[in-house]
Design a protein around this motif. Sequence first.
Motif, PDB file in Angstrom:
ATOM      1  N   MET A  62       0.290 -57.326  -0.189  1.00  0.00           N
ATOM      2  CA  MET A  62      -0.056 -55.944  -0.542  1.00  0.00           C
ATOM      3  C   MET A  62      -0.270 -55.109   0.720  1.00  0.00           C
ATOM      4  SD  MET A  62      -3.463 -54.470  -2.322  1.00  0.00           S
ATOM      5  CE  MET A  62      -4.189 -54.504  -0.702  1.00  0.00           C
ATOM      6  N   ASP A  63       0.313 -53.930   0.756  1.00  0.00           N
ATOM      7  CA  ASP A  63       0.082 -53.041   1.898  1.00  0.00           C
ATOM      8  C   ASP A  63      -1.242 -52.313   1.703  1.00  0.00           C
ATOM      9  OD1 ASP A  63       2.584 -53.651   2.933  1.00  0.00           O
ATOM     10  OD2 ASP A  63       3.563 -52.032   1.803  1.00  0.00           O
ATOM     11  N   ALA A  64      -2.025 -52.230   2.772  1.00  0.00           N
ATOM     12  CA  ALA A  64      -3.300 -51.500   2.677  1.00  0.00           C
ATOM     13  C   ALA A  64      -3.036 -50.010   2.486  1.00  0.00           C
ATOM     14  CB  ALA A  64      -4.137 -51.743   3.925  1.00  0.00           C
ATOM     15  N   TYR A  65      -1.931 -49.547   3.044  1.00  0.00           N
ATOM     16  CA  TYR A  65      -1.577 -48.144   2.854  1.00  0.00           C
ATOM     17  C   TYR A  65      -0.066 -48.024   2.833  1.00  0.00           C
ATOM     18  CZ  TYR A  65      -1.138 -48.191   7.992  1.00  0.00           C
ATOM     19  OH  TYR A  65      -0.801 -48.490   9.274  1.00  0.00           O
ATOM     20  N   LYS A  66       0.440 -47.106   2.092  1.00  0.00           N
ATOM     21  CA  LYS A  66       1.884 -46.896   2.006  1.00  0.00           C
ATOM     22  C   LYS A  66       2.250 -45.427   1.833  1.00  0.00           C
ATOM     23  CE  LYS A  66       1.405 -48.308  -2.794  1.00  0.00           C
ATOM     24  NZ  LYS A  66       1.430 -49.441  -3.704  1.00  0.00           N
ATOM     25  N   LEU A  67       1.444 -44.674   1.067  1.00  0.00           N
ATOM     26  CA  LEU A  67       1.800 -43.278   0.781  1.00  0.00           C
ATOM     27  C   LEU A  67       1.747 -42.396   2.023  1.00  0.00           C
ATOM     28  CD1 LEU A  67      -0.237 -42.912  -2.541  1.00  0.00           C
ATOM     29  CD2 LEU A  67       2.224 -43.323  -2.306  1.00  0.00           C
ATOM     30  N   VAL A  68       0.870 -42.750   2.963  1.00  0.00           N
ATOM     31  CA  VAL A  68       0.752 -41.921   4.164  1.00  0.00           C
ATOM     32  C   VAL A  68       1.734 -42.349   5.249  1.00  0.00           C
ATOM     33  CG1 VAL A  68      -1.689 -41.420   3.668  1.00  0.00           C
ATOM     34  CG2 VAL A  68      -1.112 -43.281   5.244  1.00  0.00           C
ATOM     35  N   THR A  69       2.505 -43.392   4.991  1.00  0.00           N
ATOM     36  CA  THR A  69       3.449 -43.856   6.013  1.00  0.00           C
ATOM     37  C   THR A  69       4.759 -43.081   5.931  1.00  0.00           C
ATOM     38  OG1 THR A  69       4.544 -45.530   4.675  1.00  0.00           O
ATOM     39  CG2 THR A  69       2.524 -46.200   5.830  1.00  0.00           C
ATOM     40  N   ARG A  70       5.546 -43.259   6.972  1.00  0.00           N
ATOM     41  CA  ARG A  70       6.835 -42.565   7.022  1.00  0.00           C
ATOM     42  C   ARG A  70       7.910 -43.272   6.216  1.00  0.00           C
ATOM     43  NH1 ARG A  70       7.522 -38.147  10.161  1.00  0.00           N
ATOM     44  NH2 ARG A  70       6.112 -37.906  11.937  1.00  0.00           N
TER      45      ARG A  70
END
Length: 273
Positions: free
Chosen positions: A1-9
Amino acid sequence: MDAYKLVTRSDHPENTVVSVRGVDIGDGSFTVIAGPCAVESREQLFASAGAVRAAGATVLRGDAFKPRTSPYAFQGLKEEGLALMAEAREEFDMPFVAEVLDARDVALVASYADIIRVGTRNMANYSLLQELGRSDRVIMLKRGFTATIDEWLTAAEYVYNEGNHNIVLVERGIRTFETATRNTLDISAVPVVKRLSHLPIIVDPSHSGGHKYLVAPLAKVGLAAGADGMMVDVHPNPAEAKVDGAQALLPTDFTELMGEMNRLAAALDTELS
Ligand code: PEP
Ligand code: MN
């Protein structure tokens, strides 16, 4: 699971541009936010706001809720301070940013401020971040002074994931072994965040260095590193400031800095906004 994805490019290669009352943050120009650390009085606020506006700042800062290390220190004028900021917004035609300390105050701060700031001490206050994610205001998220860039972007994800995509990141220095400065401005964070995320990132040369003489060099290095803007403390009488006087620029110092920043921006083929 990615800790974050929406804020990435990865799914969002283009830069996010955050627009607030005609000011675009992240559009390739360098946005200048300035004003007093804390609102202390109408006289103090208006002196600072008028000077920074005349020198070219486009967004006003001034806090009504202050996170102080000591409970006996000045805590801010609360709603009276927000109301003064709203008066200054009309007088000087500048949107304003103010800090919120507690989820219970989000509605109050949102009823006055254009941009709500999360300070370094609250970066990992996830219930506050979620509350802000449901707000329609722009959110300015400072880096926790002990947070990694990954932890910081994960905090931004909390806001983004609730539906609020108008987020501006602020590199404000991290705690290191160095004691000559209040915190160490992590200038590498600017290109690292630019590479990882589509969100705009600005620098705070005032709270990072903690000393007036460091503001100009840190501001310039932020511009040269590709930041989308800066936020600077300006006080008409720093010796009498109730908060952070040691790092506050006098209006005349700020005007001089803006002259130097304009020349540097031109050399870098960009402009202040
Ligand atoms: C501020 O900008 O006034 C402030 C309190 O900053 P920080 O949260 O970075 O210490
Ligand atoms: Mn401060």
